[in-house]
Design an enzyme around this catalytic site. Sequence first.
Site, mmCIF file in Angstrom:
data_model
loop_
_atom_site.group_PDB
_atom_site.id
_atom_site.type_symbol
_atom_site.label_atom_id
_atom_site.label_comp_id
_atom_site.label_asym_id
_atom_site.label_seq_id
_atom_site.Cartn_x
_atom_site.Cartn_y
_atom_site.Cartn_z
ATOM 1 C CE1 TYR A 29 -8.377 8.134 11.610
ATOM 2 C CE2 TYR A 29 -9.217 9.577 12.406
ATOM 3 C CZ TYR A 29 -7.883 9.122 12.467
ATOM 4 O OH TYR A 29 -7.688 10.500 12.264
ATOM 5 N NE ARG A 48 -5.269 4.721 18.340
ATOM 6 C CZ ARG A 48 -4.160 5.168 17.338
ATOM 7 N NH1 ARG A 48 -3.394 5.899 18.151
ATOM 8 N NH2 ARG A 48 -4.084 4.432 16.010
ATOM 9 N NE ARG A 70 -27.562 18.255 11.177
ATOM 10 C CZ ARG A 70 -27.524 18.975 12.369
ATOM 11 N NH1 ARG A 70 -29.607 19.350 12.783
ATOM 12 N NH2 ARG A 70 -26.802 19.742 12.799
ATOM 13 C CE LYS A 74 -6.144 6.303 14.231
ATOM 14 N NZ LYS A 74 -5.479 7.559 13.973
ATOM 15 C CD GLU A 127 -2.185 15.134 18.924
ATOM 16 O OE1 GLU A 127 -1.890 13.455 18.677
ATOM 17 O OE2 GLU A 127 -2.522 15.070 19.437
ATOM 18 C CG LEU A 155 -4.622 9.509 18.658
ATOM 19 C CD1 LEU A 155 -6.060 9.239 19.073
ATOM 20 C CD2 LEU A 155 -3.908 9.095 17.736
#
Length: 283
Positions: A33, A52, A100, A148, A180, A205
């Site tokens: 995301y 990114r 799955r 991310k 972070e 990140l």
Amino acid sequence: MSRIVYVNGRFVPFEEATIPIMDRGFLFADGIYEVSAVLNGRLVDNEAHLARLDRSLSEIGIRNPHTLAEWVRLEEELVSRNDLQEGLVYMEVTRGVAERDFAFPPEGTPPTVVMFTQAKNVSSNPLAERGAKVITVEDLRWKRRDIKSVALLAQVLAKQQAAAAGVAEAWMHEDGFVTEGGSSTAFIITDDGRVVTRPLSTALLPGITRRAVMRLAEENGLTVEERAFTVEEALNAAEAFFTSASAFVMPVIEIDGTRVGGGQPGPLTRRLRGFYLEMAAAG
């Protein structure tokens, strides 16, 4: 007017948006995301966010479904359709829909693309005036934090600890060193005015706002030092703050109940927030 979202090539009302239960983002958190801020109807530092996004997708082997120009067009149309003047654009790309199985789905399985907006006060957040309080928590995340990923359970638990403590953010730590925030980059400012933040690695990140703030600090004569710092050093810092696409530059006035910098937003942090707001407003 209903909020308009984007799902797999279509702009649809929020109430009509659906994702199949076999989507790998839902089953495995197998996706990436990105979040871009919007100020005065314009995207902030957006090219860096999309770069990114592209890197994160590449790191886990998902083909980027759009070119840079296509992403920008979609974002701008979404902002326009929702008449968003200030807030956020959220983008998510998963490995798509398949039966799955832990292994990747068949070659050619189309990725899922979802986008939506959130109206939010990012420029004149009252918290920035009074300063944020944070707590420290153990860093429980996986070892590729530079990606991310939508796999955010450890951050959810950290942020819930912060919410339960009545504070704005949780600063995660490992071996005594701050990594972070739950959804932000951690900074401290030393007594002699050096702006300190942890260097980039797979442990954190690569924050887009982090990068912009570091550049703005250096352009305005401040010394930026990329190195790890301990929780104890943060507790004794002259100032502290965190950065993110939604918080911009957020002063920290208390860590684990200990006041930082006299318990009020520090002068250098205020300057840095001002520099960032000027950059964001200029587009």
